[in-house]
Design an enzyme around this catalytic site. Structure first.
Site, PDB file in Angstrom:
ATOM      1  N   ASN A 125      47.894  -7.520 -64.011  1.00  0.00           N
ATOM      2  CA  ASN A 125      46.472  -7.325 -64.329  1.00  0.00           C
ATOM      3  C   ASN A 125      46.032  -5.871 -64.147  1.00  0.00           C
ATOM      4  O   ASN A 125      44.848  -5.596 -63.984  1.00  0.00           O
ATOM      5  CB  ASN A 125      45.604  -8.284 -63.497  1.00  0.00           C
ATOM      6  N   ARG A 264      40.769  -3.212 -52.409  1.00  0.00           N
ATOM      7  CA  ARG A 264      40.498  -4.277 -51.444  1.00  0.00           C
ATOM      8  C   ARG A 264      39.273  -3.892 -50.619  1.00  0.00           C
ATOM      9  O   ARG A 264      39.128  -2.731 -50.210  1.00  0.00           O
ATOM     10  CB  ARG A 264      41.688  -4.509 -50.499  1.00  0.00           C
ATOM     11  N   GLN A 293      36.589 -13.222 -48.836  1.00  0.00           N
ATOM     12  CA  GLN A 293      36.157 -13.840 -50.085  1.00  0.00           C
ATOM     13  C   GLN A 293      36.256 -15.366 -50.003  1.00  0.00           C
ATOM     14  O   GLN A 293      37.257 -15.849 -49.474  1.00  0.00           O
ATOM     15  CB  GLN A 293      37.022 -13.308 -51.232  1.00  0.00           C
ATOM     16  N   HIS A 317      34.990 -10.988 -57.291  1.00  0.00           N
ATOM     17  CA  HIS A 317      36.338 -10.489 -57.560  1.00  0.00           C
ATOM     18  C   HIS A 317      36.851 -11.059 -58.891  1.00  0.00           C
ATOM     19  O   HIS A 317      37.371 -12.165 -58.934  1.00  0.00           O
ATOM     20  CB  HIS A 317      37.254 -10.919 -56.400  1.00  0.00           C
TER      21      HIS A 317
END
Ligand code: NAP
Length: 366
Positions: A125, A264, A293, A317
């Site tokens: 990704n 992060r 998260q 995210h």
């Protein structure tokens, strides 16, 4: 008489819930409903496949099933935090697969000690995230979000927006980390005619790669940030980067700099960033990663603003979980499982912790 021994693996996946969207959009592969497209295949091989989004607390599906799991699949988007305590209980665990990039939600030292392999789908990704970084830089520098919110409110005050809006052309942009994502960010920024592109990393880019993007390496981090109008964070989270962008480092940033972090959340100190935005030392902060998260409803980064009423580009995210990215990390996860079941070697770039321990330098700092 010969006993036929059939190996049935228990594969556990912790994914985010897709609700109605996952029913309507089958390409949402990273959801519990669509289960990375693995369900029929794993069941046809006779493996047990447990999928859940329930990951917090001792009664969660994650903690209940980790005791029997041979294989654990998690994603950075809805991380199942695999602590040392859970490794102690995961007596059958042999393989952790991160469907995506970034395995910092797993205690990697504990994985090494328990001889559990950790693999991720490297590169799956990175273009998705690099595009998001460029978008975030532009929306901060051009003060896009408050402008759009003004229109939604029914107001029209061009000067309120324009007093905090700039061109990216002529600015200095630097990336902390010039790996797969950081380098793609530099490539995508080149046509914007920035004043300079900089990078801070352990090693210099290969000469041709550095020349191709026209980027200059700065070896001291404080010196690096003091030269940047925009800093983008693209290094992994490990012991050497946790809290890297803290109150002290922020003091070396140019007054009015913009900071974008899609790496992060824990690389940036939450309170120090919120304070720097509130007092205007940072003009803007954007990103999609949070420590932890899902982010709590009262997390300061959800609502923080600069003194001019803007400067926040925070989203959940999702930069690395576009539909295109999901297709790639789902295929990569299957390929890792195929190699594991067949006893075949794994692609070296996917191995974070291998059978003999750490395979990557960044994570290997103990
Ligand atoms: P990568 O190709 O491994 O590149 C990371 C680069 O950072 C490497 O060159 C690495 O150097 C360098 N680095 C490590 N520690 C550093 C430090 N202390 N200071 C400066 N540079 C440092 O990884 P990537 O694919 O670009 O991904 C980077 C990170 O982005 C991931 O680890 C993940 O946390 C995050 N990510 C986020 C999303 C999202 O959806 N938001 C998606 C994908 C990835 P060495 O190789 O020498 O260690």
């Amino acid at each position: 008489m010969i006993d036929l021994i059939l190996t049935v693996n228990q594969v556990v996946a912790i994914l985010y819930k897709g609700f109605q969207a996952a029913v309507q959009e089958p390409r949402l592969l990273g959801t519990t409903e669509n289960s990375l497209g693995l369900k029929a295949w794993l069941n046809s091989l006779g493996h047990e496949f447990v999928v859940s989004d329930d990951k917090e607390g001792s009664n969660s599906d994650f903690q209940k099933h980790i005791t029997d799991a041979q294989v654990l699949i998690t994603t950075p988007f809805h991380p199942g935090y695999l602590t040392r305590d859970l490794f102690e209980r995961a007596k059958n665990l042999e393989l952790c697969v991160t469907a995506g990039v970034g395995s910092d939600h797993i205690d990697l030292n504990a994985a090494v000690d328990h001889k559990v392999q950790v693999l991720e789908v490297s590169g799956s990704n990175v273009t998705s995230v690099a595009e998001h970084v460029v978008m975030s830089i532009l929306l901060l520098v051009r003060n896009f979000v408050p402008a759009h919110e003004m229109i939604e409110r029914g107001d029209w005050a061009v000067s309120d927006i324009a007093r905090n809006a700039f061109d990216l052309e002529g600015k200095v942009v630097g990336t902390i980390g010039a790996g797969r994502i950081g380098y793609r960010v530099l490539q995508r920024l080149k046509p914007f005619d920035c004043k300079e592109l900089l990078y801070f990393d352990y090693a210099a880019l290969p000469e041709a790669a550095g020349k191709a993007v026209g980027a200059r390496r700065v070896e001291d981090l404080k010196d690096f940030v003091s030269q940047c109008d925009v800093v983008t964070v693209n290094c992994p989270l490990h012991e050497g980067t946790r809290g890297l962008v803290n109150k002290e480092l922020l003091q070396s940033f140019k007054p009015g700099a913009w900071l974008v972090n899609t790496a992060r959340g824990a690389i940036c100190d939450k309170d120090a960033v919120a304070e720097a935005l509130k007092n205007g030392h940072l003009r803007g902060y954007a990103g999609d990663v949070w420590n932890v998260q899902p982010a709590p409803r009262d997390h300061a980064w959800r609502t923080m603003k600069n003194p001019l009423g803007g400067g926040n580009g925070m989203v959940p995210h999702y930069s690395g979980t576009t539909l295109d990215a999901q297709a790639r990390y789902a295929a990569g996860t299957r390929s890792i499982l195929e190699n594991y079941f067949a006893g075949q070697p794994q692609e070296p770039q996917n191995i974070i912790v291998g059978v003999k321990g750490y395979e990557t330098k960044a994570y290997g700092q103990r």
